[in-house]
Enzyme design. Structure first.
Site, PDB file in Angstrom:
ATOM      1  CD1 TRP A  33      -0.007  -0.968   3.372  1.00  0.00           C
ATOM      2  CD2 TRP A  33       0.123   1.307   3.192  1.00  0.00           C
ATOM      3  NE1 TRP A  33       0.550  -0.513   4.542  1.00  0.00           N
ATOM      4  CE2 TRP A  33       0.608   0.844   4.566  1.00  0.00           C
ATOM      5  CE3 TRP A  33       0.227   2.559   3.040  1.00  0.00           C
ATOM      6  CZ2 TRP A  33       1.244   1.446   5.438  1.00  0.00           C
ATOM      7  CZ3 TRP A  33       0.798   3.447   3.955  1.00  0.00           C
ATOM      8  CH2 TRP A  33       1.167   3.087   5.168  1.00  0.00           C
ATOM      9  CD  GLU A  76       5.838   5.034  12.669  1.00  0.00           C
ATOM     10  OE1 GLU A  76       6.690   4.799  11.770  1.00  0.00           O
ATOM     11  OE2 GLU A  76       4.977   4.254  13.122  1.00  0.00           O
ATOM     12  CD  GLU A 111       8.653   0.728  10.361  1.00  0.00           C
ATOM     13  OE1 GLU A 111       8.161   1.932  10.870  1.00  0.00           O
ATOM     14  OE2 GLU A 111       8.507  -0.152  10.836  1.00  0.00           O
ATOM     15  CG  HIS A 114       4.383   3.268   8.831  1.00  0.00           C
ATOM     16  ND1 HIS A 114       5.280   2.403   9.879  1.00  0.00           N
ATOM     17  CD2 HIS A 114       4.071   2.395   7.957  1.00  0.00           C
ATOM     18  CE1 HIS A 114       5.009   0.988   9.344  1.00  0.00           C
ATOM     19  NE2 HIS A 114       4.402   1.108   8.355  1.00  0.00           N
ATOM     20  CD  GLU A 164       9.250  -2.336  13.881  1.00  0.00           C
ATOM     21  OE1 GLU A 164       7.998  -1.923  13.769  1.00  0.00           O
ATOM     22  OE2 GLU A 164       9.941  -2.419  13.064  1.00  0.00           O
ATOM     23  CB  THR A 167       5.378   1.115  16.968  1.00  0.00           C
ATOM     24  OG1 THR A 167       5.854  -0.095  16.366  1.00  0.00           O
ATOM     25  CG2 THR A 167       6.342   1.994  17.292  1.00  0.00           C
ATOM     26  CG  ASP A 196       3.177  -1.951   7.278  1.00  0.00           C
ATOM     27  OD1 ASP A 196       2.833  -3.028   6.554  1.00  0.00           O
ATOM     28  OD2 ASP A 196       3.438  -1.029   6.366  1.00  0.00           O
ATOM     29  CD  GLU A 197       5.478   0.251  13.050  1.00  0.00           C
ATOM     30  OE1 GLU A 197       6.198  -0.517  13.049  1.00  0.00           O
ATOM     31  OE2 GLU A 197       5.279   1.419  13.074  1.00  0.00           O
ATOM     32  CG  HIS A 200       8.139  -4.068  10.089  1.00  0.00           C
ATOM     33  ND1 HIS A 200       7.967  -2.664   9.791  1.00  0.00           N
ATOM     34  CD2 HIS A 200       8.034  -4.499   8.699  1.00  0.00           C
ATOM     35  CE1 HIS A 200       7.726  -2.378   8.585  1.00  0.00           C
ATOM     36  NE2 HIS A 200       7.818  -3.673   8.103  1.00  0.00           N
TER      37      HIS A 200
END
Length: 325
Positions: A33, A76, A111, A114, A164, A167, A196-197, A200
């Site tokens: 995305w 971020e 990252e 974000h 991670e 967050t 995503d976090e 990760h």
């Protein structure tokens, strides 16, 4: 062989599997995305109406919750600090390139989206003094940070695993509270970032599991050292215009506690999850120092629980320059 050489050998061994790990935990650029996927299209005739809706919903957001959203965005946006730090970790070759430098760059690229997304959303919100936010961002990058890891990959991967997860919690909570308040767009944005976090975090936790298999005692002692020093947040040195380094951190942390976005209990829960995921209680092949480190880690959550019961979160006594209205 000295400890640095052992760490380098472990990193080289894991690095041989990096293409597989990148394929497992990161997404290709073409399938990922991008920020514009979740923001109003400026070429659309309804763009102004879409922006008005964003502004109306943001005006209604709880002050502390909105403050944490801005602070999370600044954190971020400070991504250059994190990339430069990781590129200096032992075993990462940014000059000649290796599996680890490839990971750091690909992770950074994911990252980076974000901060781009959240920054644009806040600009459209009409509730943020963007210059003040930008000043805080520039300060946070220029001030740097010291997460207590040095160039030790073992300690760094404990930190990144923990951070991670933290967050993920923060973005997921903002998403949840936004959804309850009827702001479905912000909920989608924060929930997407949170996913995503989580991905990760799974990667960095996997790195640590692999190190435990190769060098259990040193990995256990690195975990112990990080928890003894406490996991400091990337926003630890946060400040506003006219402030000294780190002067804003306590106010921001209190806002996160009051809004229930990230609390002391979350810190403890994350620690417990890492102890469970890394199977700390059953790690084999530890030397005496490794055993003592494990004993400390297994007892730590209960000790932190007792300490947390005495913490009183103060009422809001600071007006953030970031918030325009």
């Amino acid at each position: 062989m000295n400890l640095n050489n052992i760490r380098l050998e472990v990193m080289q061994t894991i690095g041989k599997s990096m293409d597989e790990l990148i394929g497992k935990y990161l997404k290709s650029v073409e399938e990922n995305w991008q920020p514009t996927d979740m923001l109003p299209d400026a070429t659309n005739p309804e763009f102004i109406e879409d922006v008005r809706e964003i502004q109306e919903l943001c005006r209604e957001m709880d002050y502390d919750l909105f403050t944490v959203l801005v602070g999370d965005t600044i954190t971020e946006e400070a991504l250059p600090t994190y990339e430069s730090w990781l590129m200096s970790v032992q075993g990462v070759d940014q000059v000649n390139g290796n599996g680890w430098s490839k990971w750091v760059r690909a992770w950074t690229a994911e990252e980076n989206r974000h901060g781009d997304l959240l920054n644009k959303y806040l600009y459209l919100s009409g509730r943020v003094n963007m210059r003040e936010m930008e000043v805080s961002t520039q300060y946070l990058i220029s001030d740097g940070f010291d997460i207590g890891t040095g160039m030790d990959p073992y300690k760094n991967f404990v930190y990144t695993s923990f951070q991670e997860l933290a967050t993920n919690v923060s973005h997921r909570r903002v998403a949840s509270f936004s959804r309850k308040a009827g702001n479905k767009q912000l909920a989608k944005i924060c929930n997407t970032i949170a996913k995503d976090e989580a991905r990760h975090a799974s990667a960095y936790m996997d790195f640590v599991r692999r190190i435990f298999e190769l060098d259990p005692s040193e990995m256990m002692m690195a975990f112990e050292a990080m928890m003894k020093n406490k996991i400091v947040m990337p926003a630890m040195f946060l400040r506003e215009s006219g402030q000294q380094i780190g002067e804003l951190w306590e106010h921001f942390s209190d806002a996160a506690q009051r809004s229930m976005v990230y609390t002391t209990q979350d810190y403890i829960t994350i620690l417990k999850s890492l102890i469970a995921d890394w199977n700390i209680n059953d790690i084999k092949g530890l030397n005496d120092k490794g055993e003592r480190a494990r004993d400390y880690l297994m007892k730590l959550p209960d000790r932190l629980e007792r300490i947390s019961q005495r913490i009183v979160v103060p009422k809001r006594d600071h007006t953030f320059k970031w918030i325009a209205t």
